[in-house]
Design an enzyme around this catalytic site. Structure first.
Site, mmCIF file in Angstrom:
data_model
loop_
_atom_site.group_PDB
_atom_site.id
_atom_site.type_symbol
_atom_site.label_atom_id
_atom_site.label_comp_id
_atom_site.label_asym_id
_atom_site.label_seq_id
_atom_site.Cartn_x
_atom_site.Cartn_y
_atom_site.Cartn_z
ATOM 1 N N CYS A 45 0.812 -1.220 0.000
ATOM 2 C CA CYS A 45 0.000 0.000 0.000
ATOM 3 C C CYS A 45 0.853 1.282 0.000
ATOM 4 C CB CYS A 45 -0.969 -0.070 1.177
ATOM 5 S SG CYS A 45 -2.375 1.036 0.997
ATOM 6 N N HIS B 70 -3.193 -5.568 2.614
ATOM 7 C CA HIS B 70 -2.901 -5.695 4.043
ATOM 8 C C HIS B 70 -3.505 -7.025 4.463
ATOM 9 C CE1 HIS B 70 -1.828 -1.438 4.415
ATOM 10 N NE2 HIS B 70 -2.925 -1.119 3.759
HETATM 11 N N1 GLN Z 1 -2.147 6.840 2.114
HETATM 12 C C1 GLN Z 1 -2.295 5.907 1.080
HETATM 13 C C2 GLN Z 1 -3.680 5.864 0.456
HETATM 14 O O1 GLN Z 1 -4.665 6.129 1.116
HETATM 15 C C3 GLN Z 1 -1.881 4.550 1.602
HETATM 16 C C4 GLN Z 1 -2.831 3.956 2.594
HETATM 17 C C5 GLN Z 1 -2.348 2.671 3.207
HETATM 18 O O2 GLN Z 1 -1.149 2.384 3.220
HETATM 19 N N2 GLN Z 1 -3.258 1.918 3.773
HETATM 20 O O3 GLN Z 1 -3.761 5.573 -0.716
#
Ligand code: GLN
Length: 244
Positions: free
Chosen positions: A95, A195
């Site tokens: 992510c 995740h």
């Molecule tokens: N900030 C990034 C997004 O919202 C990554 C989010 C995350 O790592 N869960 O796209």
């Protein structure tokens, strides 16, 4: 006893939805095989010799966490990390970490966070967050596997010709919610939005990464030993049965 060295990038700043569980899964499945996995956390401002690492992990984070580490990643770790990747380092990024391995991440607030450009992808924040369980159908070392995970991101990630897709999104949004692409691969670098934590839920992926690292360091001297994974695979199947 074979030893492998793992760099955990920005463990404090970039750890959402239990992404640290990926490092725990790697260490445990190594330990069960008598492999000593030594973990080095990497904090902003530190200098490290990237040539000594076999594996690296870079978790997800809020936009604010990404802003904290983006410059350090580019300036401090970038040169060593780039060389290590070209030399076959095995790296998993999830992510927010995945986004920062691409060319850039344009946030909601209009801030352009520079990425390493290690992966030929770029990311633009959308209005709506993409949240939920996700299944990506992938092929790891010739074996088909349905990877299960959980995604939560605003970023839409688009691929250039320099990466291969990790797989096809069967359930969920994936990289951008448009083309069913789920994750990117370049050499031994894997980036995706799963995740979960990803690796405890998908032992095939954990073992694939360990096998790549073992192969690079020890060649055929230490092939990946088989490991009973009944419980892990049952849990994966239960999740797939719920989602498909
Ligand atoms: N900030 C990034 C997004 O919202 C990554 C989010 C995350 O790592 N869960 O796209």
């Amino acid at each position: 006893m074979p030893t492998l060295y793992l760099a955990h990038l920005y463990a404090a700043e970039m750890n959402v939805y239990g992404d640290r569980g990926n490092v725990i899964a790697l260490r445990q499945r190594c330990a069960w095989r008598g492999i000593d996995l030594r973990v080095t956390p990497i904090a902003p401002g530190e200098q490290h010799d990237w040539s000594r690492f076999d594996l690296a992990f870079f978790g997800g984070g809020q936009d604010s966490g990404q802003a904290l580490v983006a410059t350090d990643l580019f300036e401090c770790q970038g040169p060593g990390l780039r060389t290590a990747v070209e030399d076959g380092l095995t790296l998993l990024a999830i992510c927010g970490g995945y986004q920062l391995l691409g060319h850039y991440f344009l946030t909601h607030a209009g801030e352009r966070l520079p990425g390493l450009g290690l992966l030929d992808v770029y990311t633009i924040a959308g209005k709506q967050r993409m949240i939920g369980n996700i299944v990506v159908e992938s092929e790891l070392a010739g074996t088909r596997v349905k990877l299960v995970g959980f995604e939560n991101h605003s970023g839409h990630t688009y691929h250039g010709p320099g990466v291969r897709s990790l797989g096809r999104v069967v359930v969920g949004y994936g990289d951008n919610g448009e083309d069913r692409v789920g994750g990117a691969i370049y050499r031994n670098v894997y980036g995706c939005y799963l995740h979960g934590s990803l690796l405890p839920k998908n032992p095939q992926f954990t073992d694939h990464l360990i096998a790549l690292a073992l192969q690079r360091r020890y060649g055929s001297a230490f092939p990946l030993a088989p490991l009973e994974s009944d419980l892990e695979l049952q849990a994966q199947q239960a999740m797939l049965a719920r989602l498909l």
